[in-house]
Design a protein around this motif. Structure first.
Motif, PDB file in Angstrom:
ATOM      1  N   VAL A  14       0.841  -1.193   0.000  1.00 38.80           N
ATOM      2  CA  VAL A  14       0.000   0.000   0.000  1.00 38.80           C
ATOM      3  C   VAL A  14       0.878   1.246   0.000  1.00 38.80           C
ATOM      4  O   VAL A  14       0.632   2.209  -0.735  1.00 38.80           O
ATOM      5  CB  VAL A  14      -0.942  -0.002   1.218  1.00 38.80           C
ATOM      6  N   LEU A  15       1.942   1.204   0.824  1.00 37.68           N
ATOM      7  CA  LEU A  15       2.857   2.350   0.856  1.00 37.68           C
ATOM      8  C   LEU A  15       3.500   2.571  -0.505  1.00 37.68           C
ATOM      9  O   LEU A  15       3.685   3.707  -0.945  1.00 37.68           O
ATOM     10  CB  LEU A  15       3.943   2.117   1.914  1.00 37.68           C
ATOM     11  N   MET A  16       3.848   1.455  -1.165  1.00 35.24           N
ATOM     12  CA  MET A  16       4.455   1.586  -2.491  1.00 35.24           C
ATOM     13  C   MET A  16       3.472   2.250  -3.457  1.00 35.24           C
ATOM     14  O   MET A  16       3.844   3.116  -4.256  1.00 35.24           O
ATOM     15  CB  MET A  16       4.883   0.217  -3.024  1.00 35.24           C
ATOM     16  N   LEU A  17       2.190   1.837  -3.380  1.00 37.13           N
ATOM     17  CA  LEU A  17       1.173   2.431  -4.255  1.00 37.13           C
ATOM     18  C   LEU A  17       1.037   3.935  -3.966  1.00 37.13           C
ATOM     19  O   LEU A  17       1.021   4.762  -4.884  1.00 37.13           O
ATOM     20  CB  LEU A  17      -0.174   1.729  -4.052  1.00 37.13           C
ATOM     21  N   VAL A  18       0.986   4.257  -2.665  1.00 34.88           N
ATOM     22  CA  VAL A  18       0.838   5.671  -2.304  1.00 34.88           C
ATOM     23  C   VAL A  18       2.030   6.480  -2.800  1.00 34.88           C
ATOM     24  O   VAL A  18       1.879   7.552  -3.408  1.00 34.88           O
ATOM     25  CB  VAL A  18       0.672   5.813  -0.776  1.00 34.88           C
ATOM     26  N   ALA A  19       3.233   5.931  -2.581  1.00 34.04           N
ATOM     27  CA  ALA A  19       4.439   6.641  -3.023  1.00 34.04           C
ATOM     28  C   ALA A  19       4.413   6.833  -4.535  1.00 34.04           C
ATOM     29  O   ALA A  19       4.786   7.899  -5.052  1.00 34.04           O
ATOM     30  CB  ALA A  19       5.685   5.875  -2.608  1.00 34.04           C
ATOM     31  N   ALA A  20       3.957   5.797  -5.256  1.00 37.25           N
ATOM     32  CA  ALA A  20       3.915   5.884  -6.722  1.00 37.25           C
ATOM     33  C   ALA A  20       2.953   6.983  -7.152  1.00 37.25           C
ATOM     34  O   ALA A  20       3.270   7.805  -8.020  1.00 37.25           O
ATOM     35  CB  ALA A  20       3.488   4.541  -7.310  1.00 37.25           C
ATOM     36  N   ASP A  62      11.321  -7.720  -3.008  1.00 42.92           N
ATOM     37  CA  ASP A  62      11.055  -8.924  -2.203  1.00 42.92           C
ATOM     38  C   ASP A  62       9.658  -9.456  -2.538  1.00 42.92           C
ATOM     39  O   ASP A  62       8.836  -8.742  -3.104  1.00 42.92           O
ATOM     40  CB  ASP A  62      11.107  -8.585  -0.704  1.00 42.92           C
ATOM     41  N   ALA A  63       9.409 -10.683  -2.129  1.00 35.28           N
ATOM     42  CA  ALA A  63       8.117 -11.306  -2.426  1.00 35.28           C
ATOM     43  C   ALA A  63       6.968 -10.487  -1.862  1.00 35.28           C
ATOM     44  O   ALA A  63       5.914 -10.348  -2.488  1.00 35.28           O
ATOM     45  CB  ALA A  63       8.074 -12.718  -1.861  1.00 35.28           C
ATOM     46  N   ILE A  64       7.179  -9.910  -0.706  1.00 40.84           N
ATOM     47  CA  ILE A  64       6.111  -9.147  -0.058  1.00 40.84           C
ATOM     48  C   ILE A  64       5.806  -7.863  -0.806  1.00 40.84           C
ATOM     49  O   ILE A  64       4.757  -7.253  -0.644  1.00 40.84           O
ATOM     50  CB  ILE A  64       6.522  -8.844   1.418  1.00 40.84           C
ATOM     51  N   GLU A  65       6.759  -7.443  -1.662  1.00 44.87           N
ATOM     52  CA  GLU A  65       6.595  -6.194  -2.404  1.00 44.87           C
ATOM     53  C   GLU A  65       6.046  -6.427  -3.812  1.00 44.87           C
ATOM     54  O   GLU A  65       6.151  -5.564  -4.672  1.00 44.87           O
ATOM     55  CB  GLU A  65       7.947  -5.471  -2.490  1.00 44.87           C
ATOM     56  N   ARG A  66       5.501  -7.632  -4.026  1.00 40.90           N
ATOM     57  CA  ARG A  66       4.926  -7.915  -5.343  1.00 40.90           C
ATOM     58  C   ARG A  66       3.428  -8.130  -5.202  1.00 40.90           C
ATOM     59  O   ARG A  66       2.959  -8.649  -4.198  1.00 40.90           O
ATOM     60  CB  ARG A  66       5.554  -9.191  -5.918  1.00 40.90           C
ATOM     61  N   LEU A  67       2.691  -7.716  -6.245  1.00 43.76           N
ATOM     62  CA  LEU A  67       1.239  -7.904  -6.213  1.00 43.76           C
ATOM     63  C   LEU A  67       0.942  -9.396  -6.273  1.00 43.76           C
ATOM     64  O   LEU A  67       1.412 -10.090  -7.174  1.00 43.76           O
ATOM     65  CB  LEU A  67       0.591  -7.196  -7.400  1.00 43.76           C
ATOM     66  N   PRO A  68       0.149  -9.911  -5.315  1.00 44.37           N
ATOM     67  CA  PRO A  68      -0.123 -11.348  -5.308  1.00 44.37           C
ATOM     68  C   PRO A  68      -1.099 -11.740  -6.418  1.00 44.37           C
ATOM     69  O   PRO A  68      -1.913 -10.924  -6.848  1.00 44.37           O
ATOM     70  CB  PRO A  68      -0.766 -11.557  -3.933  1.00 44.37           C
ATOM     71  N   PRO A  69      -1.025 -13.001  -6.869  1.00 39.81           N
ATOM     72  CA  PRO A  69      -1.984 -13.494  -7.857  1.00 39.81           C
ATOM     73  C   PRO A  69      -3.352 -13.678  -7.218  1.00 39.81           C
ATOM     74  O   PRO A  69      -3.466 -13.925  -6.016  1.00 39.81           O
ATOM     75  CB  PRO A  69      -1.387 -14.826  -8.309  1.00 39.81           C
ATOM     76  N   ILE A  70      -4.402 -13.551  -8.033  1.00 37.45           N
ATOM     77  CA  ILE A  70      -5.735 -13.743  -7.467  1.00 37.45           C
ATOM     78  C   ILE A  70      -6.140 -15.200  -7.518  1.00 37.45           C
ATOM     79  O   ILE A  70      -7.165 -15.579  -6.959  1.00 37.45           O
ATOM     80  CB  ILE A  70      -6.809 -12.895  -8.187  1.00 37.45           C
ATOM     81  N   GLU A 119      -5.072 -18.382 -13.447  1.00 34.48           N
ATOM     82  CA  GLU A 119      -3.984 -18.168 -14.405  1.00 34.48           C
ATOM     83  C   GLU A 119      -2.951 -17.200 -13.809  1.00 34.48           C
ATOM     84  O   GLU A 119      -2.636 -17.305 -12.620  1.00 34.48           O
ATOM     85  CB  GLU A 119      -4.555 -17.660 -15.727  1.00 34.48           C
ATOM     86  N   GLN A 120      -2.532 -16.187 -14.617  1.00 33.69           N
ATOM     87  CA  GLN A 120      -1.493 -15.292 -14.070  1.00 33.69           C
ATOM     88  C   GLN A 120      -2.071 -13.994 -13.540  1.00 33.69           C
ATOM     89  O   GLN A 120      -1.331 -13.066 -13.223  1.00 33.69           O
ATOM     90  CB  GLN A 120      -0.474 -14.931 -15.156  1.00 33.69           C
ATOM     91  N   VAL A 121      -3.395 -13.901 -13.500  1.00 34.02           N
ATOM     92  CA  VAL A 121      -4.001 -12.619 -13.138  1.00 34.02           C
ATOM     93  C   VAL A 121      -3.660 -12.256 -11.695  1.00 34.02           C
ATOM     94  O   VAL A 121      -3.708 -13.100 -10.799  1.00 34.02           O
ATOM     95  CB  VAL A 121      -5.520 -12.664 -13.335  1.00 34.02           C
ATOM     96  N   HIS A 122      -3.281 -10.995 -11.477  1.00 36.25           N
ATOM     97  CA  HIS A 122      -2.849 -10.555 -10.158  1.00 36.25           C
ATOM     98  C   HIS A 122      -3.759  -9.443  -9.645  1.00 36.25           C
ATOM     99  O   HIS A 122      -4.677  -9.006 -10.336  1.00 36.25           O
ATOM    100  CB  HIS A 122      -1.403 -10.069 -10.229  1.00 36.25           C
ATOM    101  N   VAL A 176       1.786  -0.712 -10.905  1.00 35.45           N
ATOM    102  CA  VAL A 176       1.303  -2.032 -11.333  1.00 35.45           C
ATOM    103  C   VAL A 176       2.360  -2.744 -12.185  1.00 35.45           C
ATOM    104  O   VAL A 176       2.623  -3.937 -11.991  1.00 35.45           O
ATOM    105  CB  VAL A 176      -0.032  -1.890 -12.097  1.00 35.45           C
ATOM    106  N   ILE A 177       2.969  -2.007 -13.109  1.00 35.50           N
ATOM    107  CA  ILE A 177       3.987  -2.649 -13.945  1.00 35.50           C
ATOM    108  C   ILE A 177       5.141  -3.132 -13.074  1.00 35.50           C
ATOM    109  O   ILE A 177       5.654  -4.252 -13.232  1.00 35.50           O
ATOM    110  CB  ILE A 177       4.516  -1.666 -15.021  1.00 35.50           C
ATOM    111  N   ALA A 178       5.542  -2.276 -12.124  1.00 31.98           N
ATOM    112  CA  ALA A 178       6.717  -2.615 -11.320  1.00 31.98           C
ATOM    113  C   ALA A 178       6.443  -3.786 -10.380  1.00 31.98           C
ATOM    114  O   ALA A 178       7.288  -4.667 -10.221  1.00 31.98           O
ATOM    115  CB  ALA A 178       7.158  -1.389 -10.509  1.00 31.98           C
ATOM    116  N   THR A 179       5.268  -3.812  -9.774  1.00 32.28           N
ATOM    117  CA  THR A 179       5.030  -4.817  -8.739  1.00 32.28           C
ATOM    118  C   THR A 179       4.412  -6.092  -9.275  1.00 32.28           C
ATOM    119  O   THR A 179       4.327  -7.073  -8.550  1.00 32.28           O
ATOM    120  CB  THR A 179       4.095  -4.249  -7.647  1.00 32.28           C
TER     121      THR A 179
END
Lengths: 499, 308, 362
Positions: C126-132, C191-199, C202-205, C269-272
Motif C-alpha cells: 500500500v505504501l508503495m502504491l501511495v508513493a507511486a 522482495d516477495a512481499i513487495e509484489r502484487l499477489p496473484p488472485i 492463471e497469471q491474473v494478479h 502495477v507494472i513494477a510490482t
C-alpha cells in the motif's frame, strides 16, 4: 440600361435550416440602394453570395445584365464587386498597405508596395479619406479601419460596393460623412448597396429600398418617399413592436455602485473613464449608447473578467475587489452576456448541464461528492416549462436551440437564484420579435421582484421601452441620466456627443 | 582554448537540425498549422536519407534530397488530415510522431546501426586554421552554410514577397485572407509541405552529418525542442538561428565535458538540453511574453461556413 | 449541360452539421476502424505474416483461450490506468504528453519504498502504491503550474519532464540503484512481499483490483462529483467557465495532477506485477497508448476499460509477432497510430457535410 446587380430566386439553407427562400434583389447603376431588414432577415447572407463567400443552393446572379458565376472572392472582384463586411476582414497585425496587397497589386514586392501606397493616397484624396499606409491595423480606430476596407474595395476596381451595417460602429458625424461620400461615389456611376436596419438612414440617404424579412424579399425597389416610417417599419418587423411599459415603481435601495471606475481596452486605450453608476433594486437601468463607447468593457468588469484600472465597486453598500468572476457571482451578480455562445452557454453540453452549472452550491443539487441527478432533471424541466423554452429537453445540446430559446435558457439560469443584480448586455441581439418580447418581460419581472437590472443596449428603442431609469454612455462616461419617460431626440444627441 | 575550439567547431553540427526544423515549423505555424509531428517527420526523413545514401553509392547530396522529399511527403499526409479533414492538430501531430517512430522501426531494420561516412567539413586553407573561431566559421560542411542562407531566404520570403504575405495572413486571420481571395487550404497545405521539406532536411542532416548513423528513435526529442525553439524565437527566422546556435552549443558541450572528464554525472549532462529548453520556455513566457506573438489562428482549423 | 459547364457551375461546399444522429456517427467511426485495421492487416501480410496466423494471434489466442485471456488481462491492467490518466487531463483540454515520465516517477516512488524497506511489511504494498501516486502527481505538478500561471504549453513541458525523468532513471540504474547481483542496468528485484499477489486464476494478479477501483473512482469523479460537471465546462467552453466564476486554473491543475497520479499508479502495477524492479524500458509506449485509449474511448471511464483491454490484446499479439516474425516493438505503436488517424479522419465526415452547390447562371 441594365440593372447593376440582379438576383433572382435565391435559395440557401444551412444544414437544412433555410436562410433564404426565393429571395430577389435588383439595384441600378448610380444609386444608393438600401437593403433593409432585422437581424437574421437574410440581408448579409444574400450579399455574401454576390461577393463569392457563399454559394446559393439555387438562383441566379446577374451583373450589368449578364448572368455570372461568382465562385469565390476573386471572381467577385473580377466582376467589379466589393464588399465591406460588418466584421472587418483585415489582418490586425499587418499594415494598411500589406492588407491591401493581400488582394491586389502586381509585379515585385517593392514596386507593388509603392504603387499600392500611391493608390491609397490617390483614392484617399478623391474621396476625402487620409490614411497612413504603413500604420498597423490594430493601431487604427474602428472608423479608420472601415476606411481601409472601402479603399481596399475601390482599389480592387469595385463598381458595385456593398456595405454591411457600415454605420453601426460610427458616431453620427462619422456616419453622415460616410453616407455623403457614398452618395458622391454613386453619382459618379457606381452602385452602392447599403445593408442596414436603421430607418433613418434609408430616408436620408437611399434612392431606393428593398426590404427583407425571414429570408424573403417582402418589398423591392421602391423609393423611400413612397413609405411612411411606420409602414416601412411594419414591413421590416412583420408585426408592430408592442412593449408593455408597465408602471414605474419607486426605486429600492442601491444594490451595486461603481465609483470613479476606469478600465482599459486590450490595446491599452481608455475604455471606461471614471464612470459612476448606481443600480437600485426594483429598477431596470437602461444604458444607451453607440457601440464601442465602453459598454463591452463595463459588462466585462461587472462579469469579473476584466480588471479595472482604478475605482471602486460596491455591492449592497460594501466594497468588493472586482476582477474575480467567482466573487461577484457569490455576491449575487448574474449575467446575460452579449456573446451567448462564448460566455453564456457551452454549446456542446446539455441544456441540463448549462442550467445547473451556476447553482451547484445552492443546496438544491446535492453535495460536493454526490450531485443529485434527479434534482438536476427536475429543476431543469421546471425551468424549461416556466420560461417556455421550445425545442429543449434536459438532454438536448444547447447548441441546437434557436437564438431566442438559447437566450431564454440563459435567463432561466441567471434568474433562478434570484440575483441581487442582473447585467444584461444586448440581450435581444439577433432575436425575433416574439423572443425579444419574452426577454423584455423577463427583465421587467425580475426587477419587480427586487433585482437591480442593468440593461446595456445599442438599441435606443429597447432602452426607452423597458427601462425605468436611463443613462447615456459616451466615451466611457455616463454623460446624462433620466427617469423614464425621456426625450428620444435629446438622448440621441448625448449618445453621439453633440449637446 | 582547445576546449573552446572543439566546442565551437562542433556546435553547428548540433545546431543545424534544430535550426532547419525550427525554420520549417515557423513556415507551418505562420500559416496557422501547429505541427507537433515534427519529431516523426524528422525520423522518417532521417531513415530515408540513410537508405538513399546506402543504396545509391553513398551520395550525401542524393540522401539529403531524398530526405527533403520524404519530409515534404509525410508533411503532406499530415496536412491532408489537419487542413483538409480539419482534424485536431494536437492529436494528429502526436500521432504522426508515433507513426514515424513505428514506421521507421518496422521498415528501417536493414539500414539501422550502419556507420556512415556521411558529410565531411570543408577546409579553406588559411581561414580554417584561425584559432578558436576558424573551424567554427570556415570549417563546417556545406549544408551548414546552406541552412544559414535558408534562414535569410525564409525570412525574405515571409516578409518581402506576396506569397509570404498571404501565408502569414492565412495564419493570422483566415477569414480576412479568404475574403481577399486567398485560397486558405492551398496556402496552408503549401506551407505544411514547404515546412516539411525543411524538417526533412533537418532529419537527413541529423543522420548523415550529426550522427553519421541511423538508429531507432534517434531524434531523441529534437523535434520537440524545435517546437519549443519556435516559441522562444517568437516565430521569427533570425531568432530561430540564434536559439538554434544556443541549443546546439549546449548539446555540443556535452561530449566535450565527457571528454574532459569533468566530474558531472553523465545522465545529468544528457538531461541538460531538455532542462535548458524548459528554462528557455519559462523565460520566453515571463520576459518575452512570447504568447502574444503567436499567429492568431494557430491550431485553429478554418471552415468558411461555420455558423455558430 | 456539358460536363465542363457543369463543373464550372458547381462548387464543393463544406457545411457544418448541426444535428449528428448517434447512429450516423457510430457508422462512420466503425467504417474508419475497419479501414484502419485493414491497413494494419495489409502491413502485416506485407511483412510475411499469413492471414491465418493474424487471426490466430490477434483474435483466437488473445480472446478465446484462458491463457491468452489472462495474459491480455495482465497486459491491460496498466493500460487501463494509463488510459484513465490521459482521459483525466484531456477532459479539460490539457494535453499531458508526459505520461511516461510520470509513470517512471511512480516506479521510482515504489522502488524507493521497496529498497529502503519503508514501513511494516503488512502495508508495504500500500505504501508503495501511495508513493507511486504521490511521485507521479508531483512530477505532473510543475508543468501544470507553468500552464496555469504562465501559459507555457503543456504539450512541450510535460514531454520535456518525461525526458528528464528518463535520464534520471538511467542515472539511478547505472548508478546508485544498479543491481549488485547481475550488474545489469536495473534495480534490485523486489522482495516477495513487495509484489502484487496473484488472485488465483492463471497469471491474473491483484493489479486488476487497482485498475477496477481506479475506473470506479474516475467514474465517480467525472459523472457524480461537482468537480466532474465543472471540469466539463472548463474543457468545452473555457471562456464561459471563467466568466461564470469557475476556478478554471485550479480545475485544470488538479486534473493534470490527478492524471500524473494515475500514471504513477500504472507504474506501480507494472513494477510490482510484471517487472519487479525499475528498468529503463518499462514505460516505453505507455504514454502514447494512454493517449490512444483515452481518445478512442472519448474520455469515458468504462469505455476506457474496454478499449484498454482491446489494446492489451494488441500488445500481447504484438509480442508474439516480435517473437515469431521478428517484427519490432514499434509495430504496436504503428498500428495504434493508423487506427487513431482513421478515426480522426472519420470525424470529418461526422461533423461536416460536403455539398455540391449549383449555380443556374448560364
Amino acid at each position: 440600361m441594365n440593372a447593376a446587380l440582379e438576383l433572382q430566386g435565391v435559395h440557401k439553407s444551412f444544414d437544412g435550416n433555410p436562410a433564404l427562400v426565393d429571395a430577389f434583389f435588383s439595384a441600378a447603376w448610380g444609386e444608393v440602394h438600401a437593403l433593409l431588414g432585422e437581424n437574421g432577415a437574410g440581408k448579409s447572407s444574400l450579399m455574401n453570395m454576390v461577393c463569392g463567400l457563399y454559394a446559393p443552393d439555387t438562383g441566379s446572379i446577374k451583373i450589368d445584365g449578364r448572368a455570372v458565376t461568382v465562385d469565390g472572392p476573386l471572381a467577385a472582384r473580377g466582376l467589379g464587386v466589393g464588399m465591406v463586411h460588418q466584421h472587418f476582414k483585415l489582418v490586425a497585425t499587418m499594415s494598411v498597405a500589406e492588407n491591401i496587397l493581400l488582394g491586389h497589386g502586381k509585379g515585385g514586392w517593392r514596386r507593388s508596395l509603392r504603387s499600392v501606397r500611391g493608390e491609397i493616397a490617390g483614392i484617399g484624396a478623391r474621396i476625402g479619406f487620409t490614411i497612413d499606409p504603413d500604420a498597423r491595423i490594430d493601431t487604427l480606430s474602428v472608423s479608420e479601419q472601415q476606411r481601409v476596407e472601402i479603399i481596399k474595395a475601390m482599389i480592387g476596381g469595385a463598381k458595385i460596393l456593398i456595405l454591411d451595417e457600415p454605420t453601426a460602429v460610427l458616431t453620427d458625424d462619422e456616419s453622415a460623412g460616410l453616407l455623403t461620400q457614398l452618395r458622391l461615389f454613386a453619382q459618379s456611376g457606381a452602385c452602392i448597396v447599403l445593408i442596414t436596419h436603421k430607418l433613418r438612414e434609408v430616408f436620408s440617404h437611399a434612392d431606393r429600398v428593398t426590404v427583407m424579412r425571414g429570408g424573403q424579399t417582402v418589398d423591392a425597389g421602391r423609393k423611400p418617399s413612397d413609405f411612411t416610417p411606420e409602414k416601412l417599419s411594419a414591413l421590416m418587423v412583420g408585426e408592430a413592436r408592442v412593449y408593455q411599459i408597465g408602471e414605474h415603481l419607486p426605486p429600492g435601495q442601491v444594490r451595486l455602485e461603481l465609483k470613479q471606475l476606469s478600465a482599459r481596452r486590450d490595446n491599452g486605450a481608455v475604455a471606461l473613464d471614471r464612470l459612476n453608476l448606481q443600480l437600485r433594486g426594483g429598477q431596470v437601468y437602461g444604458l444607451a449608447g453607440v457601440g464601442g463607447n465602453g459598454q463591452a468593457e463595463l459588462a466585462e468588469v461587472l462579469m469579473g473578467i476584466r480588471a479595472p484600472k482604478s475605482g471602486v465597486l460596491e455591492l449592497e453598500g460594501g466594497p468588493v475587489p472586482p476582477a474575480s468572476s467567482g466573487r461577484l457571482r457569490r455576491h449575487g451578480v448574474a449575467h446575460v452576456p452579449a456573446e451567448r455562445y462564448l460566455y453564456g452557454l457551452a454549446g456542446d453540453l446539455t441544456v441540463m448541464e448549462n442550467f445547473v452549472i451556476t447553482h451547484l452550491k445552492d443546496g438544491r443539487f446535492g453535495a460536493w461528492g454526490w450531485t443529485d441527478r434527479r434534482a438536476f432533471e427536475r429543476e431543469t424541466d421546471a425551468a424549461i416549462a416556466a420560461h417556455n423554452i421550445q425545442g429543449a429537453r434536459a438532454a438536448t445540446r444547447a447548441r441546437l436551440l434557436s437564438g431566442g430559446n438559447a437566450q431564454k435558457l440563459v435567463l432561466a439560469r441567471e434568474l433562478s437564484g434570484e440575483p441581487g443584480v442582473l447585467v444584461a448586455h444586448s440581450p435581444t441581439r439577433g432575436l425575433d420579435v416574439r423572443a425579444c418580447a419574452a426577454v423584455h418581460r423577463a427583465l421587467r419581472e425580475a426587477s419587480r421582484a427586487g433585482t437591480a437590472v442593468l440593461l446595456i443596449s445599442e438599441d435606443l428603442d429597447e432602452v426607452l421601452s423597458v427601462a425605468d431609469r436611463i443613462g447615456v454612455i459616451n466615451r466611457g462616461r455616463i454623460v446624462r441620466e433620466y427617469d423614464a419617460p425621456a426625450d428620444r431626440q435629446e438622448i440621441g444627441r448625448f449618445m453621439v456627443g453633440h449637446a | 582554448m582547445e576546449f573552446a575550439t572543439f566546442w565551437l567547431a562542433a556546435t553547428p553540427l548540433f545546431a543545424v537540425p534544430l535550426i532547419a526544423a525550427a525554420l520549417g515549423l515557423i513556415l507551418n505555424e505562420r500559416a496557422g498549422v501547429l505541427n507537433l509531428g515534427c519529431e516523426g517527420i524528422m525520423l522518417c526523413s532521417a531513415l530515408a536519407a540513410t537508405a538513399a545514401y546506402l543504396e545509391t553509392g553513398q551520395s550525401v547530396a542524393l540522401g539529403l534530397v531524398v530526405a527533403i522529399i520524404a519530409g515534404a511527403v509525410v508533411a503532406l499526409g499530415f496536412g491532408i488530415f489537419v487542413v483538409i479533414l480539419r482534424t485536431n492538430q494536437v492529436v494528429t501531430g502526436i500521432t504522426v510522431v508515433f507513426l514515424g517512430s513505428g514506421l521507421t522501426g518496422l521498415i528501417g531494420v536493414p539500414w539501422t546501426n550502419v556507420a556512415l561516412g556521411g558529410l565531411q567539413p570543408i577546409h579553406i586553407p588559411g581561414l580554417t586554421g584561425i584559432p578558436v573561431i576558424g573551424r567554427f566559421l570556415f570549417g563546417q560542411d556545406p549544408v551548414v552554410y546552406v541552412v544559414l542562407a535558408l534562414v535569410g531566404v525564409v525570412s525574405y520570403a515571409l516578409y518581402r514577397t506576396r506569397i509570404g504575405l498571404k501565408l502569414r495572413a492565412v495564419g493570422e486571420n483566415p477569414q480576412a485572407a479568404d475574403a481577399d481571395g486567398v485560397n486558405v487550404e492551398a496556402y496552408r497545405l503549401f506551407a505544411v509541405m514547404a515546412g516539411g521539406a525543411l524538417i526533412g532536411l533537418a532529419g537527413g542532416y541529423l543522420a548523415l552529418a550529426s550522427a553519421k548513423i541511423f538508429v531507432f528513435d534517434m531524434t531523441q526529442g529534437r523535434g520537440w525542442i524545435a517546437v519549443a525553439l519556435v516559441i522562444f524565437a517568437r516565430w521569427m527566422p533570425w531568432r530561430a538561428l540564434l536559439g538554434g546556435l544556443l541549443f546546439g552549443g549546449i548539446e555540443a558541450v556535452i561530449p566535450r565535458i565527457k571528454a574532459e572528464g569533468l566530474p558531472i554525472p553523465q545522465y545529468f549532462l544528457e538531461m541538460a538540453p531538455y532542462a535548458v529548453t524548459l528554462f528557455v520556455l519559462i523565460y520566453a513566457a515571463i520576459r518575452l511574453r512570447a504568447g502574444q506573438d503567436a499567429p492568431k489562428a494557430l491550431g485553429v482549423p478554418y471552415v468558411r461556413q461555420d455558423r455558430r | 449541360m456539358t460536363r465542363r459547364s457543369w463543373l464550372r457551375s458547381t462548387r464543393l461546399a463544406l457545411e457544418v452539421r448541426q444535428r449528428i444522429p448517434p447512429l450516423h456517427r457510430a457508422a462512420f467511426i466503425l467504417g474508419a476502424l475497419i479501414v484502419g485495421l485493414a491497413i494494419c492487416v495489409a502491413i502485416l501480410v506485407g511483412r510475411g505474416v499469413g492471414l491465418a496466423s493474424i487471426y490466430e494471434e490477434f483474435i483466437a489466442f488473445t480472446f478465446f483461450k484462458a491463457s491468452g485471456v489472462s495474459t491480455v488481462i495482465v497486459q491491460s491492467t496498466p493500460l487501463v490506468l494509463a488510459g484513465l490518466s490521459a482521459s483525466l487531463a484531456f477532459r479539460v483540454n490539457y494535453w499531458n504528453i508526459g505520461i511516461e515520465g510520470q509513470l517512471f516517477m511512480g516506479v521510482i516512488g515504489a522502488t524507493l519504498v521497496a529498497i529502503f524497506d519503508v514501513g511494516p511489511e503488512s502495508i508495504r504494498l500500500v505504501l508503495m502504491l501511495v508513493a507511486a501516486i504521490v511521485l507521479g502527481a508531483a512530477w505532473a505538478l510543475p508543468p501544470a503550474l507553468l500552464k496555469v500561471r504562465l501559459n507555457v504549453s503543456e504539450v512541450i513541458s510535460t514531454l520535456l519532464f518525461s525526458y528528464i525523468a528518463f535520464y534520471f532513471v538511467l542515472n539511478q540504474v547505472y548508478g546508485p540503484w544498479q543491481d549488485p547481483k547481475d550488474k545489469f542496468p536495473h534495480s534490485e528485484q523486489y522482495d516477495a512481499i513487495e509484489r502484487l499477489p496473484p488472485i488465483g486464476w492463471e497469471q491474473v494478479h491483484y493489479g486488476i483490483v487497482v485498475a477496477l477501483a481506479a475506473v470506479a473512482v474516475v467514474w465517480w469523479l467525472v459523472e457524480r462529483s461537482r468537480f466532474g460537471i465543472q471540469s466539463r465546462f472548463v474543457g468545452t467552453s473555457p471562456r464561459m467557465a471563467l466568466a461564470i466564476g469557475l476556478p478554471v486554473g485550479a480545475i485544470v491543475a488538479s486534473s493534470a495532477v490527478l492524471s500524473g497520479g494515475m500514471a504513477g499508479a500504472a507504474g506501480f502495477v507494472i513494477a510490482t506485477a510484471t517487472e519487479f524492479r525499475l528498468t529503463p524500458a518499462m514505460a516505453a509506449g505507455y504514454g502514447f497508448s494512454g493517449i490512444v485509449i483515452a481518445f478512442l474511448a472519448g474520455n469515458r471511464p468504462f469505455a476506457t476499460l474496454i478499449v484498454a483491454c482491446l489494446m492489451g490484446g494488441l500488445y500481447v499479439a504484438g509480442e508474439s509477432m516480435k517473437v515469431f516474425y521478428s517484427l519490432p516493438d514499434a509495430l504496436v505503436g504503428l498500428i495504434q497510430a493508423i487506427v487513431v488517424l482513421s478515426v480522426t479522419a472519420s470525424e470529418f465526415f461526422v461533423r461536416y457535410r460536403l455539398r455540391l452547390a449549383h449555380y443556374r447562371g448560364a
